[in-house]
Motif scaffolding. Structure first.
Motif, mmCIF file in Angstrom:
data_model
loop_
_atom_site.group_PDB
_atom_site.id
_atom_site.type_symbol
_atom_site.label_atom_id
_atom_site.label_comp_id
_atom_site.label_asym_id
_atom_site.label_seq_id
_atom_site.Cartn_x
_atom_site.Cartn_y
_atom_site.Cartn_z
ATOM 1 N N ALA A 174 -3.882 -1.258 21.670
ATOM 2 C CA ALA A 174 -3.123 -0.987 20.535
ATOM 3 C C ALA A 174 -3.708 -1.155 19.133
ATOM 4 C CB ALA A 174 -1.839 -1.800 20.527
ATOM 5 N N ASN A 175 -4.503 -2.359 19.210
ATOM 6 C CA ASN A 175 -5.195 -2.438 18.085
ATOM 7 C C ASN A 175 -6.406 -1.528 17.565
ATOM 8 O OD1 ASN A 175 -3.708 -4.988 17.484
ATOM 9 N ND2 ASN A 175 -5.325 -6.134 18.291
ATOM 10 N N THR A 176 -7.146 -1.215 18.550
ATOM 11 C CA THR A 176 -8.126 -0.149 18.164
ATOM 12 C C THR A 176 -7.489 1.394 17.684
ATOM 13 O OG1 THR A 176 -9.518 -1.095 20.126
ATOM 14 C CG2 THR A 176 -9.925 1.404 19.391
ATOM 15 N N LEU A 177 -6.096 1.754 18.449
ATOM 16 C CA LEU A 177 -5.419 2.963 18.046
ATOM 17 C C LEU A 177 -4.994 2.841 16.596
ATOM 18 C CD1 LEU A 177 -3.619 3.868 21.344
ATOM 19 C CD2 LEU A 177 -5.724 4.921 20.225
ATOM 20 N N LEU A 178 -4.608 1.521 16.208
ATOM 21 C CA LEU A 178 -3.971 1.555 14.805
ATOM 22 C C LEU A 178 -5.296 1.554 13.913
ATOM 23 C CD1 LEU A 178 -1.547 -1.584 15.301
ATOM 24 C CD2 LEU A 178 -0.875 0.582 14.196
ATOM 25 N N SER A 179 -6.422 0.910 14.129
ATOM 26 C CA SER A 179 -7.782 0.857 13.561
ATOM 27 C C SER A 179 -8.229 2.525 13.422
ATOM 28 C CB SER A 179 -8.657 0.035 13.974
ATOM 29 O OG SER A 179 -9.869 0.154 13.327
ATOM 30 N N LEU A 180 -8.053 3.086 14.512
ATOM 31 C CA LEU A 180 -8.534 4.519 14.484
ATOM 32 C C LEU A 180 -7.524 5.346 13.565
ATOM 33 C CD1 LEU A 180 -9.965 5.063 17.979
ATOM 34 C CD2 LEU A 180 -11.067 4.785 15.922
ATOM 35 N N GLU A 181 -6.403 5.199 13.525
ATOM 36 C CA GLU A 181 -5.318 5.891 12.810
ATOM 37 C C GLU A 181 -5.503 5.684 11.542
ATOM 38 O OE1 GLU A 181 -0.758 6.947 14.101
ATOM 39 O OE2 GLU A 181 -1.054 4.712 12.981
ATOM 40 N N ARG A 182 -5.809 4.396 10.973
ATOM 41 C CA ARG A 182 -6.010 4.063 9.475
ATOM 42 C C ARG A 182 -7.370 4.903 9.022
ATOM 43 N NH1 ARG A 182 -3.813 -1.029 10.625
ATOM 44 N NH2 ARG A 182 -5.766 -1.699 11.297
ATOM 45 N N LEU A 183 -8.392 4.723 9.947
ATOM 46 C CA LEU A 183 -9.615 5.288 9.626
ATOM 47 C C LEU A 183 -9.738 6.788 9.344
ATOM 48 C CD1 LEU A 183 -12.819 4.832 9.116
ATOM 49 C CD2 LEU A 183 -13.060 4.968 11.533
ATOM 50 N N ARG A 184 -8.966 7.436 10.532
ATOM 51 C CA ARG A 184 -8.886 8.988 10.464
ATOM 52 C C ARG A 184 -8.091 9.603 9.171
ATOM 53 N NH1 ARG A 184 -8.508 8.890 16.797
ATOM 54 N NH2 ARG A 184 -10.602 9.037 17.242
ATOM 55 N N GLY A 185 -6.996 8.461 8.728
ATOM 56 C CA GLY A 185 -6.463 8.753 7.611
ATOM 57 C C GLY A 185 -7.186 8.765 6.356
ATOM 58 N N GLN A 186 -7.997 7.604 6.379
ATOM 59 C CA GLN A 186 -8.729 7.481 5.127
ATOM 60 C C GLN A 186 -9.868 8.774 5.117
ATOM 61 O OE1 GLN A 186 -10.378 3.586 5.900
ATOM 62 N NE2 GLN A 186 -8.725 2.696 4.845
ATOM 63 N N VAL A 187 -10.420 9.017 6.348
ATOM 64 C CA VAL A 187 -11.399 10.087 6.169
ATOM 65 C C VAL A 187 -10.871 11.522 5.878
ATOM 66 C CG1 VAL A 187 -13.180 11.747 7.874
ATOM 67 C CG2 VAL A 187 -12.924 9.069 8.017
ATOM 68 N N ALA A 188 -9.528 11.736 6.393
ATOM 69 C CA ALA A 188 -8.823 13.046 5.928
ATOM 70 C C ALA A 188 -8.519 13.047 4.483
ATOM 71 C CB ALA A 188 -7.270 13.081 6.688
ATOM 72 N N ALA A 189 -8.405 11.956 3.841
ATOM 73 C CA ALA A 189 -8.020 11.787 2.421
ATOM 74 C C ALA A 189 -9.360 11.641 1.766
ATOM 75 C CB ALA A 189 -6.996 10.550 2.143
ATOM 76 N N GLY A 190 -10.481 11.586 2.333
ATOM 77 C CA GLY A 190 -11.660 11.484 1.557
ATOM 78 C C GLY A 190 -11.843 10.111 0.828
ATOM 79 N N ILE A 191 -11.072 9.148 1.343
ATOM 80 C CA ILE A 191 -11.285 7.554 0.952
ATOM 81 C C ILE A 191 -12.449 7.079 1.548
ATOM 82 C CG2 ILE A 191 -10.214 5.653 0.584
ATOM 83 C CD1 ILE A 191 -7.228 6.964 0.683
ATOM 84 N N PRO A 192 -13.525 6.447 0.891
ATOM 85 C CA PRO A 192 -14.516 5.832 1.409
ATOM 86 C C PRO A 192 -13.967 4.459 2.221
ATOM 87 C CG PRO A 192 -14.777 5.741 -1.076
ATOM 88 C CD PRO A 192 -13.343 6.509 -0.723
ATOM 89 N N GLY A 193 -14.607 4.226 3.364
ATOM 90 C CA GLY A 193 -14.329 2.939 4.055
ATOM 91 C C GLY A 193 -14.449 1.869 3.308
#
Length: 193
Positions: A174-193
């Motif tokens: 669950a924690n990994t899926l939450l983290s990946l969901e946030r990361l993929r959202g940031q990548v799609a929005a062009g927001i640097p990590g």
């Protein structure tokens, strides 16, 4: 003698009453922790080996309970003959793109044609390869005890141990899926990590 017993009972009752009065109000069952919700529904495949099913199923049962508490209710369960067969199933399931994560569970013990360390190492490496190739996270609750004897004491110990592992792998999933969901959202929005 009876008077002494009665006096002791009265004193015990008074101590219990004063302890109850001074104890803070705590519910019998503490409230369940609040877990974050996902933006999109998650679907998980749980692949378990049938060797030592009565032990491994404890992992599945506790996993399902914990993962549901973490707002993942779409879980498909698959059973394979042994742990050696888990990676191929994990790879085929990952390639379907139906699953956001795959969880593997098995108990690898001495006996049979292969040494248990070889089987466990091979399974873990193959599961890592699956997740890196497909970008679908794969979690392992494939355990290899140093000493396992087919006695009731060992079975009881590992049943309890697999309950804990089921909870731990659900938390990691669950924690990994939450983290990946946030990361993929940031990548799609062009927001640097």
């Amino acid at each position: 003698m009876n008077q002494m017993l009665q006096d002791t009972e009265v004193q015990d009752t008074e101590v219990q009453t004063s302890q109850a009065e001074s104890a803070p109000d705590t519910p019998a069952n503490p409230p369940a922790p609040e877990h974050p919700h996902f933006a999109k529904p998650q679907r998980v495949a749980f692949v378990q080996s049938s060797w030592h099913r009565d032990v491994v199923e404890e992992c599945r049962i506790s996993f399902l309970k914990e993962i549901e508490a973490r707002h993942i209710t779409n879980v498909d369960v698959f059973e394979v003959p042994g742990s050696f067969e888990i990676p191929l199933h994990a790879q085929l399931l990952a390639k379907t793109r139906r699953y956001t994560a795959i969880v593997a569970a098995g108990l690898v013990v001495d006996g049979g044609i292969y040494r248990h360390e070889f089987v466990a190492d091979t399974v873990i490496k193959a599961l890592m390869d699956v997740q890196l190739r497909t970008e679908v996270p794969v979690f392992s609750a494939v355990l290899t005890p140093q000493q396992f004897h087919e006695t009731e004491v060992h079975y009881d110990f590992f049943r309890k141990h697999f309950v804990i592992k089921g909870i731990e792998v659900a938390e990691a999933c669950a924690n990994t899926l939450l983290s990946l969901e946030r990361l993929r959202g940031q990548v799609a929005a062009g927001i640097p990590g």
